[in-house]
Design a protein around this motif. Structure first.
Motif: not given
Length: 337
Positions: A317-337
Protein backbone atom coordinates in the motif's frame (compact mmCIF):
# COMPACT_ATOMS: atom_id res chain seq x y z
CA UNK A 1 -7.03 10.65 17.83
CA UNK A 2 -3.90 11.72 19.69
CA UNK A 3 -1.45 13.85 17.73
CA UNK A 4 1.72 11.99 16.75
CA UNK A 5 4.51 14.06 18.24
CA UNK A 6 7.51 11.74 18.10
CA UNK A 7 8.92 8.47 16.96
CA UNK A 8 8.49 6.08 19.90
CA UNK A 9 11.27 3.75 18.74
CA UNK A 10 13.56 4.76 21.62
CA UNK A 11 10.86 4.12 24.20
CA UNK A 12 9.18 0.91 23.07
CA UNK A 13 10.66 -2.36 24.26
CA UNK A 14 10.75 -5.38 22.01
CA UNK A 15 8.76 -7.22 24.69
CA UNK A 16 5.92 -4.71 24.22
CA UNK A 17 5.99 -5.45 20.48
CA UNK A 18 6.00 -9.19 21.12
CA UNK A 19 2.97 -8.83 23.39
CA UNK A 20 1.22 -6.79 20.69
CA UNK A 21 1.73 -9.29 17.87
CA UNK A 22 0.51 -12.07 20.14
CA UNK A 23 -2.57 -10.22 21.40
CA UNK A 24 -3.61 -8.37 18.23
CA UNK A 25 -3.53 -11.02 15.52
CA UNK A 26 -6.85 -10.37 13.78
CA UNK A 27 -5.11 -9.50 10.52
CA UNK A 28 -3.75 -13.07 10.46
CA UNK A 29 -0.24 -12.09 9.42
CA UNK A 30 1.79 -15.32 9.48
CA UNK A 31 5.05 -13.34 9.36
CA UNK A 32 4.21 -11.17 12.37
CA UNK A 33 7.19 -12.40 14.38
CA UNK A 34 9.44 -10.44 12.00
CA UNK A 35 8.16 -7.38 13.87
CA UNK A 36 10.67 -8.12 16.64
CA UNK A 37 13.71 -8.25 14.32
CA UNK A 38 16.67 -6.24 15.51
CA UNK A 39 16.92 -2.99 13.55
CA UNK A 40 13.19 -2.27 13.39
CA UNK A 41 11.63 1.01 14.51
CA UNK A 42 8.27 1.37 16.24
CA UNK A 43 5.53 3.98 16.32
CA UNK A 44 2.90 4.23 19.04
CA UNK A 45 0.28 6.74 20.16
CA UNK A 46 -0.11 7.78 23.82
CA UNK A 47 -2.97 5.95 25.46
CA UNK A 48 -3.70 3.84 22.40
CA UNK A 49 -2.74 0.15 22.52
CA UNK A 50 -0.80 -1.35 19.64
CA UNK A 51 2.25 -0.62 17.53
CA UNK A 52 3.33 0.15 13.98
CA UNK A 53 6.55 -1.48 12.75
CA UNK A 54 8.70 0.28 10.16
CA UNK A 55 12.12 1.12 8.78
CA UNK A 56 13.07 4.37 7.04
CA UNK A 57 14.36 4.19 3.46
CA UNK A 58 14.84 7.21 1.23
CA UNK A 59 11.85 9.52 1.46
CA UNK A 60 9.66 6.70 2.72
CA UNK A 61 8.81 4.96 5.95
CA UNK A 62 8.51 1.29 5.01
CA UNK A 63 5.84 -0.24 7.21
CA UNK A 64 5.79 -3.98 7.88
CA UNK A 65 2.23 -5.32 7.96
CA UNK A 66 -0.63 -3.25 9.28
CA UNK A 67 -0.81 -1.89 12.82
CA UNK A 68 -0.65 -4.64 15.39
CA UNK A 69 -3.52 -3.22 17.39
CA UNK A 70 -7.07 -3.88 18.59
CA UNK A 71 -9.97 -2.63 16.51
CA UNK A 72 -10.52 0.43 18.70
CA UNK A 73 -7.06 1.85 18.01
CA UNK A 74 -6.14 0.26 14.66
CA UNK A 75 -7.23 3.16 12.43
CA UNK A 76 -5.92 5.78 14.86
CA UNK A 77 -2.48 4.19 14.63
CA UNK A 78 -2.69 3.96 10.85
CA UNK A 79 -3.65 7.62 10.43
CA UNK A 80 -1.28 8.73 13.18
CA UNK A 81 1.61 6.97 11.49
CA UNK A 82 0.78 8.57 8.16
CA UNK A 83 0.72 11.99 9.83
CA UNK A 84 4.02 11.18 11.55
CA UNK A 85 5.59 10.36 8.18
CA UNK A 86 4.23 13.59 6.67
CA UNK A 87 5.70 15.59 9.55
CA UNK A 88 9.11 14.30 8.40
CA UNK A 89 8.46 15.06 4.74
CA UNK A 90 8.09 11.35 4.03
CA UNK A 91 5.37 9.04 2.76
CA UNK A 92 4.26 5.61 3.92
CA UNK A 93 4.88 2.49 1.84
CA UNK A 94 3.53 -0.67 3.43
CA UNK A 95 4.45 -4.27 2.64
CA UNK A 96 2.97 -7.62 3.65
CA UNK A 97 -0.47 -6.29 4.42
CA UNK A 98 -3.10 -9.00 4.80
CA UNK A 99 -6.55 -8.82 3.23
CA UNK A 100 -8.11 -7.27 6.35
CA UNK A 101 -5.41 -4.58 6.40
CA UNK A 102 -5.69 -3.97 2.67
CA UNK A 103 -9.37 -3.05 2.76
CA UNK A 104 -8.89 -0.61 5.65
CA UNK A 105 -5.96 1.07 3.92
CA UNK A 106 -7.90 1.43 0.66
CA UNK A 107 -10.77 3.02 2.57
CA UNK A 108 -8.35 5.64 3.90
CA UNK A 109 -7.00 6.70 0.54
CA UNK A 110 -4.02 4.39 0.11
CA UNK A 111 -3.50 2.67 -3.23
CA UNK A 112 -3.35 -1.05 -2.48
CA UNK A 113 -2.17 -3.83 -4.78
CA UNK A 114 -1.39 -7.50 -4.57
CA UNK A 115 2.32 -8.12 -4.20
CA UNK A 116 2.51 -11.89 -3.65
CA UNK A 117 1.28 -14.56 -1.28
CA UNK A 118 2.19 -16.72 1.70
CA UNK A 119 1.59 -20.43 1.98
CA UNK A 120 0.82 -22.91 4.75
CA UNK A 121 0.36 -26.63 5.32
CA UNK A 122 -2.36 -28.09 7.52
CA UNK A 123 -0.34 -30.51 9.64
CA UNK A 124 -3.49 -32.37 10.70
CA UNK A 125 -3.92 -33.68 7.16
CA UNK A 126 -0.31 -33.53 5.98
CA UNK A 127 1.04 -36.51 4.04
CA UNK A 128 3.81 -37.22 1.55
CA UNK A 129 2.26 -40.54 0.55
CA UNK A 130 1.45 -41.33 -3.07
CA UNK A 131 3.17 -40.95 -6.41
CA UNK A 132 2.90 -37.16 -6.37
CA UNK A 133 5.52 -36.97 -3.61
CA UNK A 134 7.75 -39.86 -4.70
CA UNK A 135 10.51 -37.55 -5.95
CA UNK A 136 10.54 -35.61 -2.66
CA UNK A 137 10.63 -38.81 -0.60
CA UNK A 138 13.52 -40.14 -2.70
CA UNK A 139 15.41 -36.87 -2.31
CA UNK A 140 15.05 -36.98 1.47
CA UNK A 141 16.12 -40.63 1.56
CA UNK A 142 19.28 -39.90 -0.43
CA UNK A 143 20.20 -37.08 1.96
CA UNK A 144 19.74 -39.36 4.97
CA UNK A 145 21.85 -42.10 3.36
CA UNK A 146 24.73 -39.62 3.08
CA UNK A 147 25.16 -39.80 6.86
CA UNK A 148 22.98 -36.81 7.66
CA UNK A 149 21.82 -36.50 11.26
CA UNK A 150 19.00 -34.05 12.06
CA UNK A 151 18.30 -32.67 15.52
CA UNK A 152 16.40 -29.82 17.10
CA UNK A 153 19.24 -27.74 18.45
CA UNK A 154 20.14 -25.13 21.00
CA UNK A 155 21.28 -22.11 19.01
CA UNK A 156 24.23 -21.29 21.24
CA UNK A 157 25.64 -24.77 20.75
CA UNK A 158 25.65 -24.34 16.97
CA UNK A 159 26.04 -20.55 16.65
CA UNK A 160 29.53 -20.72 15.13
CA UNK A 161 28.39 -23.25 12.53
CA UNK A 162 25.28 -21.18 11.70
CA UNK A 163 27.42 -18.08 11.12
CA UNK A 164 29.82 -20.07 8.93
CA UNK A 165 26.94 -21.40 6.82
CA UNK A 166 25.57 -17.87 6.50
CA UNK A 167 28.98 -16.77 5.17
CA UNK A 168 29.18 -19.62 2.66
CA UNK A 169 25.52 -19.60 1.63
CA UNK A 170 25.26 -16.16 0.02
CA UNK A 171 27.60 -16.86 -2.95
CA UNK A 172 25.26 -19.72 -3.95
CA UNK A 173 22.69 -17.04 -4.82
CA UNK A 174 24.97 -15.28 -7.32
CA UNK A 175 27.61 -12.58 -7.46
CA UNK A 176 25.21 -9.71 -6.83
CA UNK A 177 23.26 -11.40 -4.02
CA UNK A 178 22.87 -9.56 -0.73
CA UNK A 179 21.65 -10.93 2.60
CA UNK A 180 17.98 -10.03 2.95
CA UNK A 181 16.79 -8.25 6.07
CA UNK A 182 13.51 -6.98 7.52
CA UNK A 183 11.22 -9.30 5.50
CA UNK A 184 13.06 -12.42 6.69
CA UNK A 185 13.87 -13.60 10.17
CA UNK A 186 17.05 -13.62 12.17
CA UNK A 187 18.94 -16.00 14.43
CA UNK A 188 20.44 -15.26 17.81
CA UNK A 189 19.73 -12.28 20.05
CA UNK A 190 17.14 -11.84 22.75
CA UNK A 191 14.30 -13.26 20.65
CA UNK A 192 16.06 -16.54 19.85
CA UNK A 193 14.37 -18.20 22.83
CA UNK A 194 11.05 -17.87 20.99
CA UNK A 195 12.31 -19.54 17.78
CA UNK A 196 13.14 -23.17 17.03
CA UNK A 197 16.24 -24.35 15.19
CA UNK A 198 16.65 -27.67 13.39
CA UNK A 199 20.09 -28.53 12.09
CA UNK A 200 21.57 -31.18 9.83
CA UNK A 201 25.10 -32.36 10.46
CA UNK A 202 27.43 -35.09 9.24
CA UNK A 203 29.83 -36.35 11.90
CA UNK A 204 29.31 -33.18 13.91
CA UNK A 205 29.91 -30.75 11.02
CA UNK A 206 26.93 -28.48 10.43
CA UNK A 207 25.85 -28.54 6.79
CA UNK A 208 22.39 -26.96 6.91
CA UNK A 209 19.74 -25.47 9.16
CA UNK A 210 16.15 -24.26 9.17
CA UNK A 211 14.94 -21.66 11.67
CA UNK A 212 11.24 -21.56 12.58
CA UNK A 213 9.36 -18.58 14.01
CA UNK A 214 6.07 -18.68 15.94
CA UNK A 215 2.80 -17.85 14.18
CA UNK A 216 -0.18 -16.43 16.07
CA UNK A 217 -3.85 -16.01 15.19
CA UNK A 218 -6.48 -18.53 14.09
CA UNK A 219 -3.94 -20.56 12.08
CA UNK A 220 -1.24 -20.88 14.74
CA UNK A 221 1.94 -22.89 14.47
CA UNK A 222 5.42 -22.25 13.11
CA UNK A 223 6.81 -20.47 10.08
CA UNK A 224 9.61 -22.02 8.03
CA UNK A 225 11.84 -18.96 8.01
CA UNK A 226 15.58 -18.96 7.33
CA UNK A 227 16.88 -22.07 5.55
CA UNK A 228 20.52 -22.23 4.56
CA UNK A 229 23.10 -24.87 3.68
CA UNK A 230 26.73 -25.33 2.76
CA UNK A 231 27.41 -25.17 -1.00
CA UNK A 232 28.84 -28.72 -0.90
CA UNK A 233 25.95 -30.23 1.05
CA UNK A 234 24.20 -33.34 -0.33
CA UNK A 235 21.05 -32.85 -2.37
CA UNK A 236 17.90 -32.94 -0.28
CA UNK A 237 19.41 -31.61 2.96
CA UNK A 238 16.89 -28.80 3.38
CA UNK A 239 13.96 -31.04 2.55
CA UNK A 240 15.16 -33.67 5.03
CA UNK A 241 15.54 -31.09 7.81
CA UNK A 242 12.08 -29.68 7.17
CA UNK A 243 10.50 -33.15 7.11
CA UNK A 244 12.14 -33.94 10.46
CA UNK A 245 10.75 -30.71 11.90
CA UNK A 246 7.28 -31.54 10.54
CA UNK A 247 7.41 -34.91 12.28
CA UNK A 248 8.23 -33.18 15.58
CA UNK A 249 5.49 -30.57 15.12
CA UNK A 250 2.89 -33.21 14.28
CA UNK A 251 3.88 -35.11 17.41
CA UNK A 252 3.15 -31.93 19.37
CA UNK A 253 -0.24 -31.42 17.63
CA UNK A 254 0.95 -28.16 16.04
CA UNK A 255 -1.89 -27.21 13.62
CA UNK A 256 -0.03 -25.32 10.88
CA UNK A 257 3.36 -24.99 9.23
CA UNK A 258 3.65 -21.70 7.36
CA UNK A 259 6.15 -21.02 4.60
CA UNK A 260 6.04 -17.25 4.60
CA UNK A 261 5.82 -14.57 1.95
CA UNK A 262 6.91 -15.06 -1.66
CA UNK A 263 6.78 -11.90 -3.80
CA UNK A 264 4.95 -11.81 -7.14
CA UNK A 265 3.26 -15.22 -6.76
CA UNK A 266 -0.38 -16.37 -6.90
CA UNK A 267 -1.57 -13.06 -8.38
CA UNK A 268 -5.28 -13.14 -9.10
CA UNK A 269 -7.63 -10.53 -10.56
CA UNK A 270 -10.36 -11.40 -8.08
CA UNK A 271 -8.04 -10.65 -5.15
CA UNK A 272 -7.26 -7.07 -6.13
CA UNK A 273 -8.66 -4.31 -3.92
CA UNK A 274 -10.93 -1.57 -5.24
CA UNK A 275 -8.92 1.39 -6.50
CA UNK A 276 -5.77 -0.62 -7.20
CA UNK A 277 -3.20 0.62 -9.69
CA UNK A 278 -3.31 -1.05 -13.11
CA UNK A 279 0.30 -0.02 -13.75
CA UNK A 280 1.50 -1.56 -10.50
CA UNK A 281 -0.50 -4.68 -11.24
CA UNK A 282 1.28 -4.98 -14.59
CA UNK A 283 4.65 -4.54 -12.86
CA UNK A 284 3.98 -7.38 -10.42
CA UNK A 285 3.12 -9.73 -13.28
CA UNK A 286 6.19 -8.59 -15.18
CA UNK A 287 8.47 -9.24 -12.20
CA UNK A 288 6.96 -12.70 -11.80
CA UNK A 289 7.47 -13.54 -15.45
CA UNK A 290 11.02 -12.21 -15.63
CA UNK A 291 12.42 -12.98 -12.13
CA UNK A 292 14.43 -9.75 -12.07
CA UNK A 293 14.22 -8.62 -8.46
CA UNK A 294 13.69 -11.90 -6.64
CA UNK A 295 13.91 -15.62 -7.58
CA UNK A 296 10.23 -16.11 -6.82
CA UNK A 297 9.72 -19.19 -9.00
CA UNK A 298 12.40 -21.25 -7.23
CA UNK A 299 11.04 -20.20 -3.84
CA UNK A 300 7.51 -21.12 -4.87
CA UNK A 301 8.69 -24.45 -6.27
CA UNK A 302 10.20 -25.39 -2.91
CA UNK A 303 7.06 -24.38 -1.02
CA UNK A 304 4.74 -26.25 -3.39
CA UNK A 305 6.57 -29.50 -2.65
CA UNK A 306 4.93 -29.66 0.76
CA UNK A 307 1.26 -30.11 -0.13
CA UNK A 308 0.17 -26.54 0.60
CA UNK A 309 -3.40 -26.21 1.82
CA UNK A 310 -3.68 -22.47 2.54
CA UNK A 311 -2.72 -19.52 0.32
CA UNK A 312 -2.93 -16.01 1.79
CA UNK A 313 -2.75 -13.02 -0.55
CA UNK A 314 -0.40 -10.26 0.60
CA UNK A 315 -0.53 -6.61 -0.41
CA UNK A 316 1.50 -3.44 -0.69
CA UNK A 317 0.00 0.00 0.00
CA UNK A 318 1.16 3.52 -0.81
CA UNK A 319 0.10 6.95 0.34
CA UNK A 320 -1.89 8.37 -2.56
CA UNK A 321 -0.86 6.83 -5.88
CA UNK A 322 1.12 3.62 -6.21
CA UNK A 323 4.77 4.59 -6.06
CA UNK A 324 7.53 2.77 -7.93
CA UNK A 325 10.01 4.71 -5.80
CA UNK A 326 8.20 3.52 -2.71
CA UNK A 327 8.33 -0.08 -3.92
CA UNK A 328 12.04 0.21 -4.73
CA UNK A 329 12.62 1.47 -1.21
CA UNK A 330 10.77 -1.52 0.22
CA UNK A 331 13.55 -3.62 -1.26
CA UNK A 332 16.18 -1.13 -0.13
CA UNK A 333 14.90 -1.47 3.44
CA UNK A 334 15.18 -5.24 2.97
CA UNK A 335 18.79 -4.86 1.76
CA UNK A 336 17.90 -6.37 -1.60
CA UNK A 337 19.37 -3.41 -3.51
Amino acid sequence: MSTPTRDAAREISVDYVLDAIRAYSASENPSSFLAVNEGNSYFTLPGRPGVVVYRPAGHHLIQFGGPFAPDESYEDLLLGFRAFAESQGRTVSSIQLQERDARVYARHGFTVNQVGASYAVDLNTFTLAGSRYMQLRNKISRALRSGLTIVEADYEQWAHGVREIDRLWLPIKGESARPLEYLVGQTGGDMQKHRRLFVGHIDGELIGYVSYSPVYGSNPGWMHDLSRRRPDSPAGVMEAINKAAIDVFRGEDVPWLHFGFTPFTSLSDDREVEGHSLGFKWLMHYLWENQIVYPASSQLSYKEKWNQSLVLTEYAAFTGKASIDGFVNVWRAANAM
